[in-house]
Design a protein around this motif. Structure first.
Motif, mmCIF file in Angstrom:
data_model
loop_
_atom_site.group_PDB
_atom_site.id
_atom_site.type_symbol
_atom_site.label_atom_id
_atom_site.label_comp_id
_atom_site.label_asym_id
_atom_site.label_seq_id
_atom_site.Cartn_x
_atom_site.Cartn_y
_atom_site.Cartn_z
ATOM 1 N N THR A 1 0.842 -1.189 0.000
ATOM 2 C CA THR A 1 0.000 0.000 0.000
ATOM 3 C C THR A 1 0.876 1.237 0.000
ATOM 4 O O THR A 1 2.077 1.166 0.263
ATOM 5 N N LYS A 2 0.274 2.368 -0.266
ATOM 6 C CA LYS A 2 1.031 3.614 -0.368
ATOM 7 C C LYS A 2 1.721 3.960 0.944
ATOM 8 O O LYS A 2 2.899 4.278 0.967
ATOM 9 N N TYR A 3 0.944 3.898 2.057
ATOM 10 C CA TYR A 3 1.509 4.292 3.354
ATOM 11 C C TYR A 3 1.616 3.137 4.331
ATOM 12 O O TYR A 3 2.397 3.199 5.267
ATOM 13 N N GLY A 4 0.750 2.127 4.192
ATOM 14 C CA GLY A 4 0.716 1.039 5.158
ATOM 15 C C GLY A 4 -0.276 1.307 6.268
ATOM 16 O O GLY A 4 -1.026 2.281 6.221
ATOM 17 N N PRO A 5 -0.259 0.415 7.284
ATOM 18 C CA PRO A 5 -1.249 0.531 8.363
ATOM 19 C C PRO A 5 -1.137 1.851 9.125
ATOM 20 O O PRO A 5 -0.026 2.317 9.396
ATOM 21 N N ALA A 6 -2.285 2.423 9.467
ATOM 22 C CA ALA A 6 -2.314 3.604 10.341
ATOM 23 C C ALA A 6 -2.045 3.127 11.765
ATOM 24 O O ALA A 6 -2.820 2.359 12.326
ATOM 25 N N LEU A 7 -0.941 3.577 12.333
ATOM 26 C CA LEU A 7 -0.518 3.147 13.670
ATOM 27 C C LEU A 7 -0.963 4.165 14.710
ATOM 28 O O LEU A 7 -1.241 5.321 14.388
ATOM 29 N N LEU A 8 -1.022 3.727 15.950
ATOM 30 C CA LEU A 8 -1.216 4.660 17.065
ATOM 31 C C LEU A 8 0.154 5.063 17.579
ATOM 32 O O LEU A 8 1.092 4.271 17.559
ATOM 33 N N LEU A 9 0.278 6.283 18.052
ATOM 34 C CA LEU A 9 1.541 6.681 18.666
ATOM 35 C C LEU A 9 1.748 5.837 19.924
ATOM 36 O O LEU A 9 0.791 5.561 20.660
ATOM 37 N N PRO A 10 2.983 5.404 20.177
ATOM 38 C CA PRO A 10 3.226 4.564 21.355
ATOM 39 C C PRO A 10 2.806 5.271 22.643
ATOM 40 O O PRO A 10 3.207 6.409 22.898
ATOM 41 N N GLY A 11 1.990 4.584 23.461
ATOM 42 C CA GLY A 11 1.465 5.188 24.675
ATOM 43 C C GLY A 11 2.542 5.694 25.618
ATOM 44 O O GLY A 11 2.363 6.713 26.289
ATOM 45 N N GLU A 12 3.695 5.000 25.634
ATOM 46 C CA GLU A 12 4.757 5.417 26.551
ATOM 47 C C GLU A 12 5.391 6.743 26.131
ATOM 48 O O GLU A 12 6.128 7.344 26.899
ATOM 49 N N GLN A 13 5.076 7.218 24.929
ATOM 50 C CA GLN A 13 5.606 8.512 24.473
ATOM 51 C C GLN A 13 4.625 9.655 24.734
ATOM 52 O O GLN A 13 4.926 10.799 24.401
ATOM 53 N N TRP B 1 -8.982 2.340 23.203
ATOM 54 C CA TRP B 1 -8.319 2.936 24.373
ATOM 55 C C TRP B 1 -6.852 2.558 24.419
ATOM 56 O O TRP B 1 -6.499 1.402 24.234
ATOM 57 N N THR B 2 -6.000 3.540 24.711
ATOM 58 C CA THR B 2 -4.559 3.342 24.749
ATOM 59 C C THR B 2 -4.030 3.820 26.100
ATOM 60 O O THR B 2 -4.242 4.981 26.474
ATOM 61 N N GLY B 3 -3.336 2.952 26.819
ATOM 62 C CA GLY B 3 -2.678 3.370 28.046
ATOM 63 C C GLY B 3 -1.509 4.293 27.734
ATOM 64 O O GLY B 3 -0.751 4.042 26.795
ATOM 65 N N ILE B 4 -1.400 5.385 28.491
ATOM 66 C CA ILE B 4 -0.308 6.342 28.302
ATOM 67 C C ILE B 4 0.391 6.558 29.640
ATOM 68 O O ILE B 4 0.081 5.887 30.627
ATOM 69 N N GLN B 5 1.295 7.500 29.701
ATOM 70 C CA GLN B 5 2.086 7.721 30.921
ATOM 71 C C GLN B 5 1.204 8.102 32.108
ATOM 72 O O GLN B 5 0.122 8.657 31.952
ATOM 73 N N ASP B 6 1.721 7.828 33.283
ATOM 74 C CA ASP B 6 1.122 8.237 34.558
ATOM 75 C C ASP B 6 -0.244 7.598 34.822
ATOM 76 O O ASP B 6 -1.049 8.132 35.582
ATOM 77 N N GLY B 7 -0.521 6.459 34.178
ATOM 78 C CA GLY B 7 -1.751 5.726 34.442
ATOM 79 C C GLY B 7 -2.988 6.260 33.739
ATOM 80 O O GLY B 7 -4.088 5.757 33.951
ATOM 81 N N TRP B 8 -2.831 7.274 32.877
ATOM 82 C CA TRP B 8 -3.969 7.802 32.144
ATOM 83 C C TRP B 8 -4.255 6.927 30.935
ATOM 84 O O TRP B 8 -3.412 6.110 30.529
ATOM 85 N N VAL B 9 -5.435 7.096 30.369
ATOM 86 C CA VAL B 9 -5.870 6.327 29.195
ATOM 87 C C VAL B 9 -6.343 7.316 28.132
ATOM 88 O O VAL B 9 -7.120 8.233 28.425
ATOM 89 N N LEU B 10 -5.856 7.115 26.913
ATOM 90 C CA LEU B 10 -6.126 8.034 25.809
ATOM 91 C C LEU B 10 -7.147 7.436 24.856
ATOM 92 O O LEU B 10 -6.971 6.314 24.401
ATOM 93 N N PRO B 11 -8.228 8.162 24.548
ATOM 94 C CA PRO B 11 -9.121 7.660 23.510
ATOM 95 C C PRO B 11 -8.544 7.873 22.114
ATOM 96 O O PRO B 11 -8.100 8.971 21.785
ATOM 97 N N ASN B 12 -8.507 6.804 21.354
ATOM 98 C CA ASN B 12 -8.212 6.866 19.933
ATOM 99 C C ASN B 12 -9.402 6.237 19.228
ATOM 100 O O ASN B 12 -10.372 5.860 19.870
ATOM 101 N N PHE B 13 -9.328 6.121 17.913
ATOM 102 C CA PHE B 13 -10.449 5.564 17.183
ATOM 103 C C PHE B 13 -9.977 4.496 16.208
ATOM 104 O O PHE B 13 -8.833 4.523 15.732
#
Ligand SMILES: [Zn+2]
Length: 146
Positions: free
Chosen positions: A5-17, A131-143
Protein backbone atom coordinates in the motif's frame (compact mmCIF):
# COMPACT_ATOMS: atom_id res chain seq x y z
CA UNK A 1 0.67 -11.88 -1.73
CA UNK A 2 -1.15 -8.57 -1.40
CA UNK A 3 -0.04 -5.41 -3.14
CA UNK A 4 2.02 -3.02 -1.04
CA UNK A 5 0.00 0.00 0.00
CA UNK A 6 1.03 3.61 -0.37
CA UNK A 7 1.51 4.29 3.35
CA UNK A 8 0.72 1.04 5.16
CA UNK A 9 -1.25 0.53 8.36
CA UNK A 10 -2.31 3.60 10.34
CA UNK A 11 -0.52 3.15 13.67
CA UNK A 12 -1.22 4.66 17.07
CA UNK A 13 1.54 6.68 18.67
CA UNK A 14 3.23 4.56 21.35
CA UNK A 15 1.46 5.19 24.67
CA UNK A 16 4.76 5.42 26.55
CA UNK A 17 5.61 8.51 24.47
CA UNK A 18 2.42 10.36 25.45
CA UNK A 19 2.02 12.48 28.57
CA UNK A 20 -0.99 14.68 29.31
CA UNK A 21 -1.75 17.45 31.75
CA UNK A 22 -5.18 17.97 33.27
CA UNK A 23 -6.95 20.83 34.98
CA UNK A 24 -10.27 21.01 36.88
CA UNK A 25 -12.15 21.59 33.60
CA UNK A 26 -10.67 18.58 31.79
CA UNK A 27 -10.10 16.04 34.57
CA UNK A 28 -13.64 14.51 34.43
CA UNK A 29 -12.97 13.63 30.77
CA UNK A 30 -9.73 11.85 31.67
CA UNK A 31 -11.18 10.10 34.72
CA UNK A 32 -13.99 8.71 32.52
CA UNK A 33 -11.38 7.57 29.97
CA UNK A 34 -9.68 5.51 32.69
CA UNK A 35 -13.01 3.64 32.90
CA UNK A 36 -13.14 3.37 29.08
CA UNK A 37 -16.09 5.75 28.94
CA UNK A 38 -16.06 8.41 26.24
CA UNK A 39 -17.69 11.60 27.46
CA UNK A 40 -17.93 15.27 26.52
CA UNK A 41 -18.49 18.44 28.49
CA UNK A 42 -22.15 19.52 28.28
CA UNK A 43 -23.67 22.65 29.76
CA UNK A 44 -26.11 21.62 32.49
CA UNK A 45 -28.12 24.79 31.89
CA UNK A 46 -28.64 24.93 28.10
CA UNK A 47 -27.35 21.55 26.88
CA UNK A 48 -24.62 22.96 24.64
CA UNK A 49 -21.64 20.59 24.17
CA UNK A 50 -18.17 22.09 24.29
CA UNK A 51 -14.90 20.33 23.59
CA UNK A 52 -12.32 21.04 24.74
CA UNK A 53 -13.99 21.60 28.12
CA UNK A 54 -13.93 25.11 29.50
CA UNK A 55 -15.03 26.83 32.71
CA UNK A 56 -17.93 28.76 31.16
CA UNK A 57 -20.52 27.83 28.54
CA UNK A 58 -19.95 30.01 25.45
CA UNK A 59 -23.71 30.03 24.85
CA UNK A 60 -25.12 30.97 28.26
CA UNK A 61 -22.08 31.56 30.53
CA UNK A 62 -23.18 28.87 33.01
CA UNK A 63 -20.46 27.06 34.93
CA UNK A 64 -22.65 23.99 35.55
CA UNK A 65 -21.66 20.93 33.54
CA UNK A 66 -22.72 17.36 32.88
CA UNK A 67 -20.47 14.58 31.60
CA UNK A 68 -22.81 12.18 29.76
CA UNK A 69 -21.37 8.86 28.61
CA UNK A 70 -21.38 8.86 24.82
CA UNK A 71 -21.82 5.84 22.52
CA UNK A 72 -18.10 5.91 21.66
CA UNK A 73 -18.72 6.20 17.94
CA UNK A 74 -18.38 9.03 15.49
CA UNK A 75 -17.33 10.12 12.03
CA UNK A 76 -14.07 11.58 10.73
CA UNK A 77 -14.50 15.33 10.22
CA UNK A 78 -10.88 15.97 9.16
CA UNK A 79 -7.56 14.14 9.11
CA UNK A 80 -3.93 14.29 8.04
CA UNK A 81 -1.43 11.51 7.30
CA UNK A 82 1.89 11.86 9.16
CA UNK A 83 4.95 9.77 8.35
CA UNK A 84 7.45 10.60 11.12
CA UNK A 85 7.28 9.84 14.81
CA UNK A 86 7.34 13.29 16.47
CA UNK A 87 9.31 11.88 19.41
CA UNK A 88 12.32 10.66 17.43
CA UNK A 89 11.86 11.52 13.74
CA UNK A 90 11.82 7.87 12.67
CA UNK A 91 9.56 6.65 9.86
CA UNK A 92 6.17 6.00 11.44
CA UNK A 93 2.76 6.32 9.81
CA UNK A 94 -0.07 7.68 11.94
CA UNK A 95 -3.25 9.56 11.16
CA UNK A 96 -4.43 12.36 13.46
CA UNK A 97 -8.18 12.83 13.05
CA UNK A 98 -10.85 15.22 14.23
CA UNK A 99 -13.95 13.17 15.05
CA UNK A 100 -17.55 14.35 15.22
CA UNK A 101 -18.78 12.54 18.34
CA UNK A 102 -22.09 10.68 18.15
CA UNK A 103 -24.46 11.71 20.93
CA UNK A 104 -22.82 15.12 21.41
CA UNK A 105 -23.84 17.47 18.58
CA UNK A 106 -21.12 20.01 17.88
CA UNK A 107 -18.47 18.22 19.97
CA UNK A 108 -15.33 17.11 18.20
CA UNK A 109 -12.31 15.27 19.54
CA UNK A 110 -8.73 15.16 18.26
CA UNK A 111 -7.29 11.64 18.30
CA UNK A 112 -5.51 9.08 16.13
CA UNK A 113 -7.19 6.43 13.99
CA UNK A 114 -6.12 2.83 13.41
CA UNK A 115 -7.56 -0.39 12.04
CA UNK A 116 -7.02 0.46 8.38
CA UNK A 117 -4.32 1.61 6.01
CA UNK A 118 -3.53 5.31 6.25
CA UNK A 119 -4.61 5.95 2.66
CA UNK A 120 -8.04 4.44 3.39
CA UNK A 121 -9.00 7.12 5.96
CA UNK A 122 -11.72 9.35 4.53
CA UNK A 123 -13.80 12.28 5.71
CA UNK A 124 -17.09 10.84 6.95
CA UNK A 125 -15.57 7.43 7.77
CA UNK A 126 -17.35 5.81 10.73
CA UNK A 127 -15.10 5.11 13.71
CA UNK A 128 -15.42 3.61 17.17
CA UNK A 129 -13.37 4.47 20.23
CA UNK A 130 -10.27 2.47 21.11
CA UNK A 131 -8.32 2.94 24.37
CA UNK A 132 -4.56 3.34 24.75
CA UNK A 133 -2.68 3.37 28.05
CA UNK A 134 -0.31 6.34 28.30
CA UNK A 135 2.09 7.72 30.92
CA UNK A 136 1.12 8.24 34.56
CA UNK A 137 -1.75 5.73 34.44
CA UNK A 138 -3.97 7.80 32.14
CA UNK A 139 -5.87 6.33 29.19
CA UNK A 140 -6.13 8.03 25.81
CA UNK A 141 -9.12 7.66 23.51
CA UNK A 142 -8.21 6.87 19.93
CA UNK A 143 -10.45 5.56 17.18
CA UNK A 144 -10.64 2.45 15.04
CA UNK A 145 -12.34 2.14 11.65
CA UNK A 146 -15.85 0.85 12.42
ZN1 LIG B 1 -25.03 26.83 28.35
Amino acid sequence: MSEPTKYGPALLLPGEQIRITTNPNTEPFWEAAKEHRLTACQCANCGHFRMPPSAYCPECSSQDVNWPTLPGTGAVFSFVVCNKNPANGEDYVYVPVVVDLDGAPGARLNANVTGCNAEDVQIGMKVTVDWTGIQDGWVLPNFRKA
